[in-house]
Design a protein around this motif. Structure first.
Motif, short mmCIF file in Angstrom:
data_model
loop_
_atom_site.label_atom_id
_atom_site.label_comp_id
_atom_site.label_asym_id
_atom_site.label_seq_id
_atom_site.Cartn_x
_atom_site.Cartn_y
_atom_site.Cartn_z
N ARG A 1 8.74 63.42 24.80
CA ARG A 1 9.35 62.71 25.93
C ARG A 1 8.29 61.83 26.56
NH1 ARG A 1 9.00 64.95 31.49
NH2 ARG A 1 7.30 66.44 31.44
N GLY A 2 8.73 60.77 27.16
CA GLY A 2 7.81 59.87 27.84
C GLY A 2 7.52 60.37 29.25
N VAL A 3 6.26 60.25 29.64
CA VAL A 3 5.83 60.65 30.98
C VAL A 3 5.12 59.45 31.60
CG1 VAL A 3 4.36 62.23 32.30
CG2 VAL A 3 5.52 63.04 30.24
N VAL A 4 5.39 59.20 32.87
CA VAL A 4 4.73 58.11 33.59
C VAL A 4 4.01 58.70 34.79
CG1 VAL A 4 5.09 55.99 34.90
CG2 VAL A 4 6.43 56.40 32.85
N VAL A 5 2.75 58.32 34.95
CA VAL A 5 1.94 58.75 36.09
C VAL A 5 1.70 57.53 36.96
CG1 VAL A 5 -0.26 59.75 36.81
CG2 VAL A 5 0.83 60.53 34.69
N ILE A 6 2.03 57.66 38.25
CA ILE A 6 1.93 56.53 39.17
C ILE A 6 1.06 56.92 40.36
CG2 ILE A 6 3.23 54.97 40.68
CD1 ILE A 6 5.69 55.66 38.84
N LEU B 1 12.22 49.37 27.91
CA LEU B 1 13.45 50.16 27.94
C LEU B 1 14.13 50.17 29.31
CD1 LEU B 1 12.14 53.09 25.75
CD2 LEU B 1 13.55 51.17 25.06
N GLY B 2 13.53 49.52 30.29
CA GLY B 2 14.14 49.44 31.61
C GLY B 2 14.16 50.76 32.36
N ALA B 3 13.13 51.58 32.16
CA ALA B 3 13.10 52.91 32.77
C ALA B 3 12.55 52.91 34.20
CB ALA B 3 12.27 53.86 31.91
N LEU B 4 11.85 51.85 34.59
CA LEU B 4 11.20 51.80 35.91
C LEU B 4 11.95 50.91 36.88
CD1 LEU B 4 7.54 51.29 34.69
CD2 LEU B 4 8.49 53.39 35.64
N GLU B 5 11.86 51.27 38.16
CA GLU B 5 12.38 50.45 39.25
C GLU B 5 11.40 50.56 40.41
OE1 GLU B 5 16.37 51.54 40.33
OE2 GLU B 5 17.09 51.38 38.28
N PRO C 1 6.07 50.74 45.59
CA PRO C 1 5.58 51.17 44.28
C PRO C 1 6.74 51.47 43.33
CG PRO C 1 5.38 52.96 45.84
CD PRO C 1 5.88 51.77 46.61
N PRO C 2 6.47 51.53 42.04
CA PRO C 2 7.53 51.85 41.08
C PRO C 2 7.80 53.35 41.03
CG PRO C 2 5.48 51.57 39.93
CD PRO C 2 5.21 51.25 41.38
N PHE C 3 8.92 53.68 40.42
CA PHE C 3 9.22 55.07 40.10
C PHE C 3 10.01 55.10 38.80
CE2 PHE C 3 13.08 53.79 42.17
CZ PHE C 3 14.09 54.62 41.70
N LEU C 4 10.00 56.23 38.16
CA LEU C 4 10.70 56.39 36.88
C LEU C 4 12.17 56.67 37.19
CD1 LEU C 4 10.31 56.39 33.84
CD2 LEU C 4 9.78 58.82 33.98
N ALA C 5 12.95 55.61 37.26
CA ALA C 5 14.36 55.71 37.64
C ALA C 5 15.22 56.31 36.53
CB ALA C 5 14.89 54.33 38.01
#
Length: 89
Positions: free
Chosen positions: A15-20, A37-41, A53-57
């Motif tokens: 799975r993809g993980v994003v650290v912000i 893939l349009g995963a961030l907003e 800031p962005p988040f993993l929507a």
């Protein structure tokens, strides 16, 4: 077979993980624009500097490609792939 079918999810090995880092982000939205893939907003809330800031929507879309991190001028975000545990049936 579509990417959202139960069989496709069963075969997924990571799975993809994003650290912000919300506080170093200046809200440029490069990560949002370049996410393939349009995963961030962008959040509606502000960080301490007054930016959104962005988040993993859409976490189900993230594949951990790190395009967000490649384009972030402040190194405030990065993505990676996390291996899913294989569950014995």
């Amino acid at each position: 077979m579509s990417a959202t079918s139960p069989a496709a999810k069963k075969d997924k090995k990571f799975r993809g993980v994003v650290v912000i880092n919300r506080e170093t982000c200046k809200g440029c939205a490069f990560c949002v624009e370049f996410c393939p893939l349009g995963a961030l907003e962008l959040e509606s809330d502000y960080n301490a500097k007054g930016y959104h800031p962005p988040f993993l929507a859409k976490p189900e879309l993230c594949n951990g490609c790190d395009m967000c991190g490649h384009f972030c001028p402040d190194f405030s975000i990065y993505g990676y792939r996390e291996k899913l545990e294989q569950v014995a049936a």
